[in-house]
Design an enzyme around this catalytic site. Structure first.
Site, PDB file in Angstrom:
ATOM      1  N   LYS A  24       0.874  -1.184   0.000  1.00 26.80           N
ATOM      2  CA  LYS A  24       0.000   0.000   0.000  1.00 26.80           C
ATOM      3  C   LYS A  24       0.910   1.233   0.000  1.00 26.80           C
ATOM      4  CE  LYS A  24      -4.139   1.922   0.446  1.00 26.80           C
ATOM      5  NZ  LYS A  24      -5.293   1.730  -0.435  1.00 26.80           N
TER       6      LYS A  24
ATOM      7  N   ASP B  21      -5.644  -3.348  -1.800  1.00 27.36           N
ATOM      8  CA  ASP B  21      -7.107  -3.388  -1.985  1.00 27.36           C
ATOM      9  C   ASP B  21      -7.469  -4.003  -3.337  1.00 27.36           C
ATOM     10  OD1 ASP B  21      -5.730  -1.094  -2.622  1.00 27.36           O
ATOM     11  OD2 ASP B  21      -7.271   0.314  -1.982  1.00 27.36           O
TER      12      ASP B  21
END
Ligand code: NAI
Ligand code: MG
Length: 334
Positions: free
Chosen positions: A173, A206
């Site tokens: 991320k 994600d």
């Protein structure tokens, strides 16, 4: 031929732990009879019940026992997971958490085409347990080092190499966690340049979660930081039949602890109906780590045979059989 002899540390723990451990020992005993590989077991205390008894969930004797053994099999604990398996991973530098997800014949799977390995960093990240809180505010610190990131990605590529895989996906991320995952990616790219013959790609966590659910077949080896690996591996387990089927390993330089991914399952503990497959398959991973590849394959094949025949099944797989009956069927299938 000289037959190998292994000292195994067994950590049954809480809830269904002792039940799935007994089942696994039954299978290992049958393997011993079949192959001549011999196992000497020593059982150590760990978990909620031990904390109640002695005041500590992780006695020093248990840590020493794991260190002294050739390999260790841990079942599960209850609420004391944070005081037991986490410190064991960090204290013994078990820097790799190996979490395969593969569909099994006879086991209902959302995505039967799934066949991947998640290689999770196991010693740092947000699980470093550094933080504090006041009544209305709290923080945990996320620690990432170049060294640990380099080592975990290196392990992932070496795993790919040893297992005929061609593709390594780094999950991160870094767009938000720019310091920590920025460093993780830097290390990952450095390692990737050492393996020009392998496909290397990167995915933001994600998007990776969505792709994992929709196109699990697009993954071979996934390498990621501690918490992302924890979460994504349960997603992957969910694609292939749930926690009763998910094995894992905590691996260091020369110490290891193999364990089913599931916890103590208080809702079914004591009933003798837990699925021991995850623990038995963890033992197979342990055998592979011990370089007993044939024995490991025999155990996996025996589990697959019983599942495929479908005559002996625990309730989580839609059957009516007990933990013990399943273990006996696997032992017989060896
Ligand atoms: P859990 O894994 O114990 O159970 C989740 C669900 O899956 C339950 O419905 C359970 O019955 C089922 N399940 C799990 N293993 C199964 C098996 N072998 N066969 C059939 N069904 C199985 O997770 P949960 O309920 O979130 O946590 C229960 C306790 O376990 C908590 O105290 C938690 O802290 C602890 N835990 C410990 C872990 C460890 O020892 N490494 C890992 C996860 C949770
Ligand atoms: Mg977990």
């Amino acid at each position: 031929m000289v037959m190998a002899k292994y000292n195994l540390a067994l950590l049954p723990g809480d809830g269904i732990g002792p039940e799935v451990m007994d089942a696994t020992v039954k299978v290992l005993d049958a393997l011993e009879a079949k192959t001549g590989i011999s196992f000497k077991y020593k059982t150590y205390m760990i978990g909620d019940a031990e904390k109640k008894r002695s005041g500590t969930a992780l006695p020093q004797e248990t840590i020493d026992g794991v260190k002294a053994a050739n390999a260790c099999l841990f079942a599960c604990v209850g609420e004391t997971a944070k005081e037991t398996i986490l410190p064991l991973r960090q204290k013994l530098n078990l820097y790799v958490n190996l979490r395969p997800a593969k569909a099994y014949p006879g086991v209902p799977a959302l995505k039967p085409e799934t066949d991947l390995m998640i290689v999770r960093e196991n010693t740092e990240g947000i699980y470093k347990m550094i933080g504090d809180r006041s009544p209305k505010s709290a923080f945990n610190v996320r620690v990432v080092t170049y060294e640990a990131s380099y080592n975990i990605v290196k392990y992932a590529f070496e795993y790919a190499k040893a297992n005929g895989k061609k593709k390594v996906t780094a999950v991160h991320k870094a767009n938000v966690l720019d310091y920590t995952d920025g460093l993780f990616l830097e290390a990952a790219r450095d390692v990737a340049t050492e393996y020009p013959d392998y496909e290397y790609n990167e995915l933001i966590v994600d998007a990776a979660a969505m792709r994992l659910v929709m196109y699990p077949e697009s993954f071979e080896v996934v390498v990621t930081t501690n918490m992302f690996g924890d979460i994504l591996s349960d997603v992957a387990a969910g694609l292939v039949g749930g926690l009763g089927m998910a094995p894992s390993g905590n691996v260091g330089e020369d110490i290891c602890i193999f364990e089913p991914v599931h916890g103590s399952a208080p809702d079914i503990a004591g009933k003798g109906i837990a699925n021991p497959s995850a623990c038995i398959l963890s033992a197979a991973m342990m055998l592979e780590w011990l370089k007993e590849k044939d024995a490991a394959e025999m155990v996996v094949a025996a589990v697959l045979k019983v599942l495929e025949e479908g005559k002996v099944k625990t309730p989580d797989l839609g059957g009516k059989n007990s933990t013990n009956e399943f273990a006996e069927a696997v032992a017989a299938a060896l």
